[in-house]
Design a protein around this motif. Structure first.
Motif: not given
Length: 360
Positions: A168-194
């Motif tokens: 599993s991985i957590i993908s993190i993208v941030f800007g100047t006002r917010r940050i977002a992340w997606a937690h996916l396992d190797r089956k490309l199932t979205v475990l968390d996204w916010q």
């Protein structure tokens, strides 16, 4: 054609070309149709191991002799998921999709029917057939280019074995006002996204280390554990002095996340935090127009719909969370919340490019 316009949308710097996307799609489709009318010479009954082959006018079956077709179909129709994963190009979702397609629709009658399976288009189908016929030659041919490709895609350099073993991985993208992340396992199932957009950063001219630490620590405390944390590598140039405050913010954020998430680095000397090339993700999803990357909103929207409508979607949203994720997405449609969309796209690209099917 007018020039390129740079402006700040949704607190992230974006660069857009003046012509509409629809006009570019029309031009692209016209060129593709014109190109496809050129006849291509096919040499029958010759072992086919050219991974750069382009789609011919004739049927895909004519690229291979009857004996080769029989060998490929035997593997596709009899191998288990684990046996299919022995072929590098069939690891992950592809092997699962082949077995599910067999169970739902019966055995493959010809090679062209493989293109009815999710994640298989013409080029990938030809590559898979080649890898089944000559796996050793294909692997040796791609070994060095693949290593160079991974070096351009991810920083710092990471062992291929660690990438292949990721769960599993957590993908993190941030800007100047917010940050977002997606937690996916190797089956490309979205475990968390916010996302979190309650930032006190970049509201003034003072870059206080303590404020960064408080803000980022608070966000990290909400993230689950994962094998890797993948950050988006900014494409802003330091040569543009007007963007220096933004660039400084991104570098401070990246350094903080590296330090706070690499918890075992001091003991083991292995990185858990990686930076991923933003434009490489854009190219993977065909979101690039020249050097500019367009919004991934429509693609993410399609992922959400496909998860409900298709038996084997490209990205899986669990049934107990799909309603919440769709509501979250719909609430952002009138805004430009690119960090939210990009965090999911980056996670999918990480698996498809770096874990399952690295390509130079």
């Amino acid at each position: 054609m007018s020039g390129t316009t740079l402006f700040m949308a949704g607190e992230r710097w974006r660069c857009f070309l003046a012509p509409s996307r629809s006009s570019l799609y029309v031009l692209h489709n016209f060129c593709c149709r014109k190109k496809s009318t050129t006849p291509k010479k096919i040499t029958p009954n010759v072992t086919f191991c050219d991974e750069n082959a382009k789609e011919p006018e004739n049927a895909l079956d004519k690229l291979f002799s009857s004996e080769q077709q029989a060998s490929i179909l035997h593997v596709l129709n009899t191998a288990s998921t684990k046996e299919l994963e022995a072929f590098r190009l069939l690891r992950g979702r592809r092997s699962i999709n082949i077995v599910k397609h067999r169970e739902n629709f019966g055995l493959f009658q010809n090679l062209e029917s493989l293109m009815n399976v999710p994640l298989f288009k013409y080029k990938s189908t030809v590559q898979v057939c080649n890898s089944i016929l000559c796996p050793k030659t294909g692997g040796e041919k791609r070994k060095l280019p693949e290593k160079r490709f991974l070096r351009k895609l991810l920083k710092p350099d990471i062992e291929r074995e660690r990438l292949k073993a990721v769960n599993s991985i957590i993908s993190i993208v941030f800007g100047t006002r917010r940050i977002a992340w997606a937690h996916l396992d190797r089956k490309l199932t979205v475990l968390d996204w916010q996302q979190s957009d309650r930032w006190s950063l970049m509201k003034g001219t003072s870059y206080s280390s303590s404020v960064y630490l408080e803000e980022i620590s608070s966000i990290i405390s909400k993230m689950p554990k994962a094998d890797f944390y993948v950050l988006e590598k900014t494409g802003l140039s330091i040569q543009n002095s007007s963007l220096f405050p933004i660039l400084l913010h991104f570098h401070i954020m990246e350094a903080m996340l590296y330090a706070l998430l690499n918890k075992t680095f001091a003991q083991e000397g292995q990185h858990q935090v990686l930076s991923m090339n933003r434009n490489a993700v854009g190219k993977h999803f065909e979101l690039m127009i020249g050097d500019s990357r367009t919004s991934g909103k429509e693609l993410v929207k399609q992922f959400l719909f496909d998860s409900v409508l298709k038996a084997n979607p490209r990205v899986f949203f669990p049934s107990d969370k799909i309603v919440r994720y769709r509501q979250m997405f719909l609430s952002t449609e009138l805004q430009r919340v690119e960090e939210l969309y990009d965090s999911l796209l980056q996670a999918v690209a990480f698996y498809e490019l770096a874990v399952f099917d690295s390509e130079p």
